[in-house]
Design a protein around this motif. Sequence first.
Motif, PDB file in Angstrom:
ATOM      1  N   UNK A  92      30.309  23.912  -2.020  1.00  0.00           N
ATOM      2  CA  UNK A  92      30.603  23.236  -0.656  1.00  0.00           C
ATOM      3  C   UNK A  92      30.098  21.866  -0.445  1.00  0.00           C
ATOM      4  N   UNK A  93      30.768  20.822  -0.653  1.00  0.00           N
ATOM      5  CA  UNK A  93      30.071  19.530  -0.564  1.00  0.00           C
ATOM      6  C   UNK A  93      29.800  19.195   0.794  1.00  0.00           C
ATOM      7  N   UNK A  94      30.535  19.496   1.744  1.00  0.00           N
ATOM      8  CA  UNK A  94      30.534  19.342   2.992  1.00  0.00           C
ATOM      9  C   UNK A  94      29.394  19.628   3.926  1.00  0.00           C
ATOM     10  N   UNK A  95      29.203  21.103   3.624  1.00  0.00           N
ATOM     11  CA  UNK A  95      28.198  21.768   4.093  1.00  0.00           C
ATOM     12  C   UNK A  95      26.840  21.247   3.801  1.00  0.00           C
ATOM     13  N   UNK A  96      26.742  21.293   2.699  1.00  0.00           N
ATOM     14  CA  UNK A  96      25.446  20.666   1.955  1.00  0.00           C
ATOM     15  C   UNK A  96      25.337  19.603   2.381  1.00  0.00           C
ATOM     16  N   UNK A  97      25.985  18.346   2.367  1.00  0.00           N
ATOM     17  CA  UNK A  97      25.819  17.078   2.822  1.00  0.00           C
ATOM     18  C   UNK A  97      25.460  17.054   4.399  1.00  0.00           C
ATOM     19  N   UNK A  98      26.002  17.791   4.996  1.00  0.00           N
ATOM     20  CA  UNK A  98      25.803  17.789   6.602  1.00  0.00           C
ATOM     21  C   UNK A  98      24.467  18.310   6.889  1.00  0.00           C
ATOM     22  N   UNK A  99      23.932  19.229   6.174  1.00  0.00           N
ATOM     23  CA  UNK A  99      22.650  19.730   6.220  1.00  0.00           C
ATOM     24  C   UNK A  99      21.619  18.758   5.653  1.00  0.00           C
ATOM     25  N   UNK A 100      21.852  18.123   4.507  1.00  0.00           N
ATOM     26  CA  UNK A 100      21.095  17.222   3.842  1.00  0.00           C
ATOM     27  C   UNK A 100      20.944  15.845   4.780  1.00  0.00           C
TER      28      UNK A 100
END
Length: 292
Positions: A92-100
Amino acid sequence: MKQILVIADLPGSKPKALAKAKLIADAQNAKVTVLSFVYEQLKHLPDNLSASQQKAIQQSLVEQRQQWLERQIKDQDLNPEQVTCQVIWEKNIASWTEEFSRKHKHDLIVKTGRRSEGMFYTPTDWHLLRTSQVPVLLVSEKKWKKQHNVMVALDLGSKLQSKQALNQQLLSTGIDWVRHFGGELHCVYCLPMSPVLKDLMGLSGKQMASDAKAQYMPLIQKMAGDFPLNPENVHIKAGDPDKVIPSVAADINAGLVTIGTVGRKGLKGKLLGNTAENILSLLKTDIIAMQP
C-alpha cells in the motif's frame, strides 16, 4: 520547499520524478528523500520453505532494489549531502507514503503520474490526491510539445476560509515556480453556471465572464501581492472545470498546473470521482495538487 519526498519510478522507466525533484532541490537548496517500493507475493513459493528462507528472499529483493536506486541517484548527479534513499517492502504505497511524509514534515511529494482508474481499481495517484495533506506533484508522462507557463486553478466563488486560504497557497506556489523556473503566470476560474440554467435565463457566457473578472480581479491582484500579474493572463470562463481548465492550459502552453483537490473516500469517490481527477485525466502537464 525544504523537504522533498520522491516516489521513484520503477526499474525500466525513465526517472522522471527523480529528475524533477533534482530541479526543484537545486533551485531551493532542498533536502530530498527518495523511496522505492518493492513487494512480491511469496505465496507461490514452495510450502517447505521456512519463514527464515522467505525472509531471506525478501531481503535479497530489497537489496537488489537498493543497489539499483543508488545507481539512479548517482546518474542524476544529486548532491550526496542533500539526498537520502530507502527501499520499502510495502504493497500500500499511498498510505505508507502519507504517514511517512506527515511524520517527517515533507513540503512536497513528487511522483510520476499514472492517470487511469477503473471502478474497482484506484491507483496510487488518486489515493494520494484524496488523502495526502502534503502537496503532491505529479510529473506528466506524456506532455504537450510546448511547455513554459504556469497556470493556477482558483475557486473564487467560495466564501469558506479554508478555500480562500487554499487559493492563496496555490497562487503563491505558482508565483514561486515562475520566479525560480521562468515562464508566465496564468490564473483560471470557472463560473459555476450550468448550460440549462444559462439558456433558461438568457445569460451570455462572455458577459458573465467579463462581469466576474471585473469583480474578482482586485482579489486576485491582492493575493498576488507584489508579483506583476498581467490581467490578460487571468482567464474567467463559464463552463465545466473539467473542460475549461484543460482547454485553457493547452491554449497557454502550460507546463505546470496547480489545483486544489477535495478527497472523497469509499465507493462514492470511486464512482463519481473528483473534479480534479477528471481534469487530471485530460491534462498533459505537470500538476501540483493541494488539499484545503
